[in-house]
Write an enzyme that holds these catalytic residues in place. Structure first.
Site, PDB file in Angstrom:
ATOM      1  N   ASP A  24      -1.571  -1.669  -8.660  1.00 16.57           N
ATOM      2  CA  ASP A  24      -0.215  -1.527  -9.185  1.00 16.57           C
ATOM      3  C   ASP A  24       0.329  -0.125  -8.925  1.00 16.57           C
ATOM      4  O   ASP A  24      -0.442   0.832  -8.875  1.00 16.57           O
ATOM      5  CB  ASP A  24      -0.236  -1.820 -10.697  1.00 16.57           C
ATOM      6  CG  ASP A  24       1.153  -2.096 -11.242  1.00 16.57           C
ATOM      7  OD1 ASP A  24       2.092  -2.249 -10.437  1.00 16.57           O
ATOM      8  OD2 ASP A  24       1.302  -2.143 -12.472  1.00 16.57           O
ATOM      9  N   TRP A  29       5.329   4.739  -6.562  1.00 19.98           N
ATOM     10  CA  TRP A  29       4.879   5.775  -5.607  1.00 19.98           C
ATOM     11  C   TRP A  29       5.995   6.041  -4.595  1.00 19.98           C
ATOM     12  O   TRP A  29       6.337   7.200  -4.311  1.00 19.98           O
ATOM     13  CB  TRP A  29       3.610   5.293  -4.893  1.00 19.98           C
ATOM     14  CG  TRP A  29       3.048   6.293  -3.927  1.00 19.98           C
ATOM     15  CD1 TRP A  29       2.105   7.251  -4.194  1.00 19.98           C
ATOM     16  CD2 TRP A  29       3.410   6.445  -2.543  1.00 19.98           C
ATOM     17  NE1 TRP A  29       1.859   7.988  -3.057  1.00 19.98           N
ATOM     18  CE2 TRP A  29       2.640   7.525  -2.034  1.00 19.98           C
ATOM     19  CE3 TRP A  29       4.293   5.791  -1.694  1.00 19.98           C
ATOM     20  CZ2 TRP A  29       2.733   7.943  -0.707  1.00 19.98           C
ATOM     21  CZ3 TRP A  29       4.404   6.211  -0.367  1.00 19.98           C
ATOM     22  CH2 TRP A  29       3.617   7.283   0.109  1.00 19.98           C
ATOM     23  N   ASN A  72       5.342 -12.758  -8.393  1.00 22.82           N
ATOM     24  CA  ASN A  72       5.962 -11.883  -7.383  1.00 22.82           C
ATOM     25  C   ASN A  72       6.984 -12.617  -6.502  1.00 22.82           C
ATOM     26  O   ASN A  72       7.819 -11.988  -5.853  1.00 22.82           O
ATOM     27  CB  ASN A  72       4.902 -11.228  -6.482  1.00 22.82           C
ATOM     28  CG  ASN A  72       4.126 -10.111  -7.144  1.00 22.82           C
ATOM     29  OD1 ASN A  72       2.980  -9.832  -6.782  1.00 22.82           O
ATOM     30  ND2 ASN A  72       4.721  -9.455  -8.132  1.00 22.82           N
ATOM     31  N   GLU A 211     -15.817  -5.623 -17.911  1.00 29.97           N
ATOM     32  CA  GLU A 211     -15.408  -4.306 -18.385  1.00 29.97           C
ATOM     33  C   GLU A 211     -14.052  -4.013 -17.747  1.00 29.97           C
ATOM     34  O   GLU A 211     -13.829  -4.348 -16.575  1.00 29.97           O
ATOM     35  CB  GLU A 211     -16.421  -3.242 -17.945  1.00 29.97           C
ATOM     36  CG  GLU A 211     -17.800  -3.417 -18.544  1.00 29.97           C
ATOM     37  CD  GLU A 211     -17.817  -3.234 -20.062  1.00 29.97           C
ATOM     38  OE1 GLU A 211     -17.027  -2.415 -20.575  1.00 29.97           O
ATOM     39  OE2 GLU A 211     -18.598  -3.935 -20.727  1.00 29.97           O
TER      40      GLU A 211
HETATM   41  C1  FPP Z   1       2.035  -3.671  -6.944  1.00 27.86           C
HETATM   42  O1  FPP Z   1       2.894  -2.565  -6.880  1.00 27.86           O
HETATM   43  C2  FPP Z   1       1.647  -4.133  -5.652  1.00 27.86           C
HETATM   44  C3  FPP Z   1       1.918  -5.358  -5.100  1.00 27.86           C
HETATM   45  C4  FPP Z   1       2.676  -6.390  -5.822  1.00 27.86           C
HETATM   46  C5  FPP Z   1       1.495  -5.706  -3.748  1.00 27.86           C
HETATM   47  C6  FPP Z   1       0.171  -5.179  -3.321  1.00 27.86           C
HETATM   48  C7  FPP Z   1       0.083  -5.336  -1.880  1.00 27.86           C
HETATM   49  C8  FPP Z   1      -0.463  -4.461  -1.015  1.00 27.86           C
HETATM   50  C9  FPP Z   1      -1.140  -3.211  -1.412  1.00 27.86           C
HETATM   51  C10 FPP Z   1      -0.379  -4.762   0.414  1.00 27.86           C
HETATM   52  C11 FPP Z   1      -1.073  -6.054   0.692  1.00 27.86           C
HETATM   53  C12 FPP Z   1      -1.792  -6.030   1.933  1.00 27.86           C
HETATM   54  C13 FPP Z   1      -3.106  -6.297   2.073  1.00 27.86           C
HETATM   55  C14 FPP Z   1      -3.684  -6.312   3.430  1.00 27.86           C
HETATM   56  C15 FPP Z   1      -3.970  -6.574   0.921  1.00 27.86           C
HETATM   57  P1  FPP Z   1       4.363  -2.730  -7.460  1.00 27.86           P
HETATM   58  O2  FPP Z   1       5.252  -3.097  -6.333  1.00 27.86           O
HETATM   59  O3  FPP Z   1       4.352  -3.682  -8.607  1.00 27.86           O
HETATM   60  O4  FPP Z   1       4.634  -1.273  -7.934  1.00 27.86           O
HETATM   61  P2  FPP Z   1       5.552  -0.826  -9.178  1.00 27.86           P
HETATM   62  O5  FPP Z   1       4.937  -1.429 -10.402  1.00 27.86           O
HETATM   63  O6  FPP Z   1       5.433   0.658  -9.143  1.00 27.86           O
HETATM   64  O7  FPP Z   1       6.930  -1.315  -8.913  1.00 27.86           O
END
Ligand code: FPP
Length: 250
Positions: A24, A29, A72, A211
């Site tokens: 998350d 970021w 999502n 955990e």
């Molecule tokens: C959460 O951050 C992240 C996601 C919903 C997506 C995670 C996906 C990746 C890291 C890329 C996937 C690719 C591979 C190859 C696994 P957020 O968008 O919810 O962040 P925020 O809470 O700060 O808005």
């Protein structure tokens, strides 16, 4: 004490077999850097690579990562599409590294809902990596814990209807076996980054005795050293599974 070459601090006989990760903070970021959210996801892929390498180095057998939840799908279409494309590109690009590091890729979730090219790329990578034995990377995509429990209930309901099992025979092991995670051990450790302290519909049944480790680090900033911190914290805990200290130290 047995040691792991690069990480002598880790107790080699107490490595979690299965670590689940809620990645998350990609969006926050990006915002901090004044960038669009997708740049956070891109950097998130670098963090995924580091985490998997670390898992293989220290001998964690299973890592399940929450890459895209059922919820999502409600994000703006531009972000959903960009994430799907990133997934296709990343899986293709990382395939040689998966092979080199002995990583087996598996998916978990309602893959039929993903765009066709995405599902096809994942299937290809699963097929290519299926004999790799070091670490299994399970990507949870279009997944939620409740979705899987509902799917399992439907299967069990059908089996009852067909007389294959009696209602009073339904127990923990019957439910576990009906889930799409049946082939994996339950996670020993669940990590969530970015300071949020929620489970967000991830592996609800499977984390009954896991955990849980929360860190404020945003996912794109999560390095091998952060993963190491989580493992050391895990190793400092006593897992009792509902028993007393005396019972488990006997
Ligand atoms: C959460 O951050 C992240 C996601 C919903 C997506 C995670 C996906 C990746 C890291 C890329 C996937 C690719 C591979 C190859 C696994 P957020 O968008 O919810 O962040 P925020 O809470 O700060 O808005």
């Amino acid at each position: 004490m047995e040691q792991i070459t690069n990480y002598p601090q880790i107790q080699a006989n107490r490595i979690p077999k299965h670590v689940a990760i809620i990645m998350d903070g990609n969006g926050r970021w990006a915002k901090k850097q004044g960038l669009m959210r997708i740049f956070g996801h891109r950097r998130g892929v670098d963090a995924v690579r580091g985490a998997i390498e670390f898992a293989a180095e220290v001998g964690i057998e299973y890592v399940t990562m929450y890459a895209f939840s059922t919820e999502n799908w409600n994000r703006p279409a531009i972000e959903v599409n960009a994430l799907m494309q990133l997934l296709v590109d990343s899986v293709e690009k990382e395939l040689p590294a998966l092979m080199k590091n002995g990583i087996r890729l598996k998916t978990l979730g309602n893959i039929a809902e993903l765009p066709g090219n995405c599902a096809a790329q994942l299937k290809k990578a699963e097929e290519k990596t299926k004999d790799n034995e070091k670490t299994t990377l399970v990507l949870a995509l279009s997944y939620s814990g409740r979705w899987d429990i509902i799917e399992a209930m439907k299967k069990i309901g059908n089996n009852i209807k067909e007389g294959k099992i009696q209602p009073n025979e339904v127990d923990d092991s019957v439910v576990s076996a009906a889930l799409n995670t049946a082939q994996y051990p339950d996670p020993d450790l669940l990590i969530r980054t970015s300071g949020e302290q929620r489970i967000s519909n991830f592996l609800l049944w499977e984390i009954a005795y896991s955990e849980v480790y929360f860190t404020d680090v945003l996912w794109p900033d999560f390095t091998k050293n952060h993963f190491l911190d989580a493992i050391l914290d895990y190793q400092s805990r006593e897992r009792r599974f509902g028993k007393t200290t005396e019972q488990i130290t006997k």
